[in-house]
Scaffold this active site. Structure first.
Site, PDB file in Angstrom:
ATOM      1  N   HIS A  33      42.975  30.163  32.691  1.00 16.92           N
ATOM      2  CA  HIS A  33      42.958  31.141  31.584  1.00 16.92           C
ATOM      3  C   HIS A  33      43.117  30.614  30.186  1.00 16.92           C
ATOM      4  O   HIS A  33      42.696  30.919  29.251  1.00 16.92           O
ATOM      5  CB  HIS A  33      43.676  32.287  31.928  1.00 16.92           C
ATOM      6  CG  HIS A  33      43.142  33.164  32.712  1.00 16.92           C
ATOM      7  ND1 HIS A  33      43.220  32.968  34.189  1.00 16.92           N
ATOM      8  CD2 HIS A  33      42.104  34.090  32.788  1.00 16.92           C
ATOM      9  CE1 HIS A  33      42.663  33.865  34.887  1.00 16.92           C
ATOM     10  NE2 HIS A  33      41.979  34.491  34.042  1.00 16.92           N
ATOM     11  N   ARG A  92      40.170  42.016  29.700  1.00 24.76           N
ATOM     12  CA  ARG A  92      40.921  41.721  30.675  1.00 24.76           C
ATOM     13  C   ARG A  92      42.252  42.395  30.356  1.00 24.76           C
ATOM     14  O   ARG A  92      43.085  41.761  29.519  1.00 24.76           O
ATOM     15  CB  ARG A  92      41.362  40.155  31.109  1.00 24.76           C
ATOM     16  CG  ARG A  92      39.981  39.439  31.258  1.00 24.76           C
ATOM     17  CD  ARG A  92      40.149  37.990  31.587  1.00 24.76           C
ATOM     18  NE  ARG A  92      39.491  37.093  32.319  1.00 24.76           N
ATOM     19  CZ  ARG A  92      38.289  36.228  31.802  1.00 24.76           C
ATOM     20  NH1 ARG A  92      37.849  36.563  30.488  1.00 24.76           N
ATOM     21  NH2 ARG A  92      37.503  35.974  32.534  1.00 24.76           N
ATOM     22  N   ARG A 147      38.541  46.231  32.396  1.00 21.92           N
ATOM     23  CA  ARG A 147      38.807  45.965  33.914  1.00 21.92           C
ATOM     24  C   ARG A 147      40.172  46.348  34.145  1.00 21.92           C
ATOM     25  O   ARG A 147      41.182  46.044  33.406  1.00 21.92           O
ATOM     26  CB  ARG A 147      38.840  44.567  34.170  1.00 21.92           C
ATOM     27  CG  ARG A 147      38.752  43.956  35.363  1.00 21.92           C
ATOM     28  CD  ARG A 147      38.381  42.599  35.790  1.00 21.92           C
ATOM     29  NE  ARG A 147      39.603  41.935  35.211  1.00 21.92           N
ATOM     30  CZ  ARG A 147      39.451  40.640  35.262  1.00 21.92           C
ATOM     31  NH1 ARG A 147      38.384  39.776  35.718  1.00 21.92           N
ATOM     32  NH2 ARG A 147      40.442  39.565  34.630  1.00 21.92           N
ATOM     33  N   GLU A 174      32.793  39.318  42.811  1.00 26.49           N
ATOM     34  CA  GLU A 174      33.192  38.197  42.700  1.00 26.49           C
ATOM     35  C   GLU A 174      33.928  37.407  44.021  1.00 26.49           C
ATOM     36  O   GLU A 174      34.735  36.618  44.220  1.00 26.49           O
ATOM     37  CB  GLU A 174      34.608  38.136  41.452  1.00 26.49           C
ATOM     38  CG  GLU A 174      35.557  39.081  41.768  1.00 26.49           C
ATOM     39  CD  GLU A 174      36.495  39.337  40.300  1.00 26.49           C
ATOM     40  OE1 GLU A 174      36.910  38.185  39.752  1.00 26.49           O
ATOM     41  OE2 GLU A 174      37.354  40.338  40.388  1.00 26.49           O
ATOM     42  N   ASN A 197      33.332  33.050  38.017  1.00 27.29           N
ATOM     43  CA  ASN A 197      34.627  32.028  38.137  1.00 27.29           C
ATOM     44  C   ASN A 197      35.326  32.301  39.702  1.00 27.29           C
ATOM     45  O   ASN A 197      35.415  31.290  40.315  1.00 27.29           O
ATOM     46  CB  ASN A 197      35.916  32.756  37.052  1.00 27.29           C
ATOM     47  CG  ASN A 197      35.175  32.689  35.817  1.00 27.29           C
ATOM     48  OD1 ASN A 197      34.041  32.250  35.616  1.00 27.29           O
ATOM     49  ND2 ASN A 197      35.920  33.444  34.890  1.00 27.29           N
ATOM     50  N   ASP A 198      35.471  33.449  40.031  1.00 26.78           N
ATOM     51  CA  ASP A 198      36.282  33.584  41.502  1.00 26.78           C
ATOM     52  C   ASP A 198      34.965  33.428  42.532  1.00 26.78           C
ATOM     53  O   ASP A 198      35.458  32.748  43.611  1.00 26.78           O
ATOM     54  CB  ASP A 198      36.733  34.884  41.470  1.00 26.78           C
ATOM     55  CG  ASP A 198      38.078  34.899  40.837  1.00 26.78           C
ATOM     56  OD1 ASP A 198      39.036  34.019  41.256  1.00 26.78           O
ATOM     57  OD2 ASP A 198      38.575  35.840  39.975  1.00 26.78           O
ATOM     58  N   ARG A 240      39.727  27.073  41.606  1.00 26.99           N
ATOM     59  CA  ARG A 240      39.183  27.071  40.441  1.00 26.99           C
ATOM     60  C   ARG A 240      40.094  26.504  39.203  1.00 26.99           C
ATOM     61  O   ARG A 240      39.948  25.936  38.344  1.00 26.99           O
ATOM     62  CB  ARG A 240      38.969  28.552  39.752  1.00 26.99           C
ATOM     63  CG  ARG A 240      40.074  29.336  39.660  1.00 26.99           C
ATOM     64  CD  ARG A 240      39.484  30.775  39.390  1.00 26.99           C
ATOM     65  NE  ARG A 240      39.460  31.302  38.096  1.00 26.99           N
ATOM     66  CZ  ARG A 240      39.404  32.514  37.551  1.00 26.99           C
ATOM     67  NH1 ARG A 240      39.167  33.469  38.527  1.00 26.99           N
ATOM     68  NH2 ARG A 240      39.378  32.542  36.430  1.00 26.99           N
ATOM     69  N   CYS A 256      29.820  38.363  33.903  1.00 27.78           N
ATOM     70  CA  CYS A 256      30.610  38.271  32.923  1.00 27.78           C
ATOM     71  C   CYS A 256      31.621  36.765  33.171  1.00 27.78           C
ATOM     72  O   CYS A 256      32.686  36.634  32.460  1.00 27.78           O
ATOM     73  CB  CYS A 256      31.740  39.357  32.841  1.00 27.78           C
ATOM     74  SG  CYS A 256      32.599  39.657  34.330  1.00 27.78           S
TER      75      CYS A 256
END
Ligand code: PEP
Ligand code: MG
Length: 757
Positions: free
Chosen positions: A365, A472, A508, A606, A629-630, A640, A677
């Site tokens: 992040h 987020r 989200r 994801e 990402n996930d 990750r 995204c």
């Protein structure tokens, strides 16, 4: 053997510099293995040679004098094979080479093992014996283990320039300057000065810093000592009657150490030599720990822990006096062992030029936040000598994932030129702000921005985003001491929705767990990424979910630009249950007289199971949004955030690309739109692929947005489909990257994937 090994490793890891570490290795290994010679050769890839750097047994003058070509001699053989070579009669081997300057005429037994770091041979560790000797398996494993431990220290030293200094090689510094390699965190290049941020708790992470006022620093240290003494006396008194006298003796031992000469005087000497108090304390504690750990007596060895404990106490007292966070000047490059999003957010944006973190990867992040801010970042620089770079000139190359520490003028000039080209490119790209993201054949693909880590959405409005594609919501949860209430959440969401209206904002629902912890809601798990996170938590705690969706629905009243997105969906029933709760909140609010409307709802894809059930999921909701990402970490089984496997983490892996096409097909079968995204959406080289797949929208960081728009505008859909077809025929991510770099170069977009034009 194990005890010997542990002691050697401990000694090496606390050696004050690489010279001392190498000297320790050769001395201790010679002793422990009972050999006549132990030597370390380091590989110099610029001069194409192996250089003798330290020896115990050969003539000391031969250090730096003995040099072998890369393929020369037995040392060259070990390096080129990258495996141990064990010979009982070395001179009889065809690759044997005799060096008169070393005085090594009569050695027969030879065991050489490569020193390897991240698959690169950095040198060779050799032991030799006068007599014929074939080394047994224990000896081989001992040497291999020591070489593996040594590798990290050497890589550090090479990166910090220590080895170059040691070699005193008179060659052009620019040629010798090898960058530290990490993974690209946020694109762009930056030059600036390192400001090391470190954990208050961790003595080892304290950087060196020059004491500006030695007397003041000494006074600070003495005050800390007095404070710790007082604390320990108080502790001891509190234990009166609780602990038996012999156990209480521990406190007396502590006090003795604080009154005695060695710990205090050694630290004061180091302060007088110019280091600041925490740095001086770090070295003294390391030295004492080394001495104790080295002792044969197990009781005395344990005392190393006491020293560490005392060191930690002294450090905490020092920290109370000295700010742990430096004064940030212009052009700050924030450097740390493990930079987090909150550490980064603490630095005034106008001062921050770049970010370098020893841990983490592209989808940490902190990297995501750096991209949102448009600040170049390099993550996972495992060899970063964090303690030694405070105040150093640093270059951050966020394209190649490279970091230069104290680079020579020639490299600085080159990067200054690249930074200027970058700035020109960014200026040119701002002209795209008002143009639509439209392919050459006139097909529009809306490009949205990701947000949520920052309250300020001005950069998003400036970027020309058509809305927010991923907000987020966890950040407002992370920076508080307890769960925010419904009204507080409503105000936060309302502000964002209002500023963006009439443009859509996809918010989200809370996605904590994994690497995103809430300080007031600790989750202890062995495998947090496979554990309780995202929708799994909020469905288990409907009270948290309901408060959040009520706040979202109320924030949307009269604006109607809200979409709700559900994270970490792995089962259809999770969607059904979330929709049920959402409907419950909606109906309750209607009953309470609120003019709420039911917003469109989407599911994040994801988790691999969601790929295979994309159609089933899509039928239940209004849209899908792919979180690469996930999805990448779960498909490739690569954490990750783990720098050790960061090279394996690549969203351009053909398996990930195939999964994406399958999701697009699933959504199409259900007649629902699908957007993307994850961070892959913000990688310019992926854009032709994503256009070719037929995605209905991208959500990217504000700083990447103009670049993505530029790529969208540079291809027609049929060209993009051809690029996709070819990429899908390739077998690995490396090949896909190479191919896409060529595609972008040929389209005149090379400046988007590397520094300069
Ligand atoms: C993702 O996983 O791709 C995503 C967008 O979510 P996050 O990075 O917040 O986990
Ligand atoms: Mg995710």
């Amino acid at each position: 053997m194990l005890a010997t090994l542990r002691r050697i490793v401990q000694e090496v890891s606390t050696a004050p510099n690489i010279d001392a570490a190498l000297a320790t290795i050769v001395r201790r290994v010679k002793q422990a293995m009972d050999v006549d010679v132990c030597s370390v050769y380091l590989t110099d890839p610029v001069q194409n040679e192996h250089v003798l750097m330290a020896t115990e047994g050969l003539r000391p003058e031969s250090v730096l004098m003995v040099r072998l070509r890369l393929d020369e001699g037995l040392v060259g053989l070990v390096a080129s094979r990258a495996e141990p070579v064990n010979l009982d009669d070395a001179p009889a081997h065809p690759r044997y080479k005799y060096f008169p300057e070393s005085g090594e005429e009569s050695y027969h037994g030879f065991l050489g093992v490569p020193i390897i770091h991240h698959r690169k041979v950095l040198g060779v560790l050799v032991v030799q014996q006068h007599a014929r000797r074939s080394f047994d398996e224990d000896a081989v494993t001992l040497l291999v283990t020591i070489a593996a431990q040594l590798a990290g220290a050497i890589a550090h030293a090479e990166a910090s320039g220590e080895i170059a200094t040691l070699k005193r090689l008179k060659r052009d510094a620019a040629e010798d300057m090898r960058p530290l390699q990490g993974v690209p965190g946020a694109q762009g290049v930056a030059l600036g000065r390192a400001a090391v941020i470190y954990s208050l708790e961790n003595l080892d992470a304290i950087p060196d810093r020059t004491a500006e006022d030695v007397e003041a620093e000494l006074a600070l240290f003495r005050e800390a000592v007095e404070q710790v003494k007082a604390d320990i006396r108080a502790l001891s008194e509190r234990m009166d009657g609780v602990l038996p006298a012999e156990d209480k003796a521990l406190f007396d031992a502590y006090l003795l150490m604080l009154e005695g000469d060695s710990l205090i005087r050694a630290t004061e000497d180091r302060i007088r030599a110019g280091n600041w108090a925490p740095g001086a304390l770090r070295d003294t504690v390391a030295e004492h720990v080394r001495i104790f750990t080295d002792m044969e007596d197990p009781y005395l060895r344990e005392r190393a822990d006491d020293i560490r404990d005392l060191g930690g106490r002294l450090l905490r007292c020092l920290q109370e006096e000295t700010p742990a966070v430096p004064d940030y000047g212009d052009g700050t490059i924030l450097v740390g062992e493990d930079i987090t999003a909150t550490m980064l957010a603490d630095v005034p944006v106008e001062k921050l030029a770049g970010v370098v973190s020893a841990r983490g990867s592209r989808t940490s992040h902190a990297a995501i936040l750096a991209r949102a801010l448009g600040i170049p970042a390099v993550m996972g620089v495992v060899d970063l000598p964090v303690g030694q770079v405070d105040g150093a000139n640093i270059i951050v190359d966020g394209y190649g994932g490279r970091v230069y520490v104290s680079p020579p003028e020639s490299i600085r000039n080159e990067y200054r030129r690249l930074a200027e080209e970058e700035a020109r490119l960014s200026d040119e790209l701002t002209s795209l702000r008002t143009l639509p993201a439209e392919t050459r054949d006139g097909h529009r693909i809306p490009v949205f921005a990701n947000s949520g880590l920052l309250a300020d959405i001005t950069p998003i409005l400036d970027s020309g985003a058509e809305g927010i594609g991923l907000y987020r919501t966890e950040y407002p949860f992370m920076v508080r001491q307890q769960f925010p209430g419904e009204e507080e959440q409503r105000r936060t969401y309302r502000r964002v929705l209002e500023q963006m209206a009439p443009r859509p904002v996809t918010m989200r629902t809370l996605d904590v767990g994994g690497d995103k912890a809430l300080p007031y809601f600790p989750i202890e798990e062995d495998n947090p990424f496979l554990g309780w996170r995202g929708i799994r938590i909020t469905l288990d705690h409907p009270e948290i979910f309901l408060v959040q969706v009520r706040a979202l629905l109320r924030a949307n009243v009269g604006l109607n630009n809200l979409n709700i997105l559900l994270p970490m969906i792995g089962n259809v029933w999770e969607v059904d249950e979330a929709l049920r709760l959402l409907r419950q909140a909606y109906e309750e609010l209607l009953e309470e007289g609120e003019a709420v409307t039911m917003p469109p709802v989407g599911v994040m894809v994801e988790v691999p199971s969601a790929v295979y059930q994309a159609e089933n999921l899509a039928r239940r909701v209004d849209f899908l949004s792919i979180g690469t990402n996930d999805l990448t970490q779960y498909l490739l089984a690569v954490d990750r955030n783990n720098a050790n496997v960061a090279e394996l983490y690549d969203a351009l892996h053909p398996a990930v690309l195939r999964a994406l096409t399958q999701v697009v097909e699933g959504a199409a079968a259900a007649g629902k739109p699908v957007t993307i995204c994850g961070e892959l959406a913000g990688e310019p080289m992926a854009t032709p692929l994503l256009v070719g797949m037929g995605l209905d929208g991208f959500s990217v960081s504000a700083s990447s947005l103009p670049r993505i728009k530029w790529v969208v505008r540079s291809f027609s859909r049929s060209e993009a489909r051809e690029v996709l077809q070819h990429a899908l025929s390739l077998e690995n991510a490396h090949g896909v990257r190479g191919y896409l770099t060529r595609v972008l170069d040929e389209a005149g977009l090379g400046g988007l994937v590397r520094p300069g034009n």
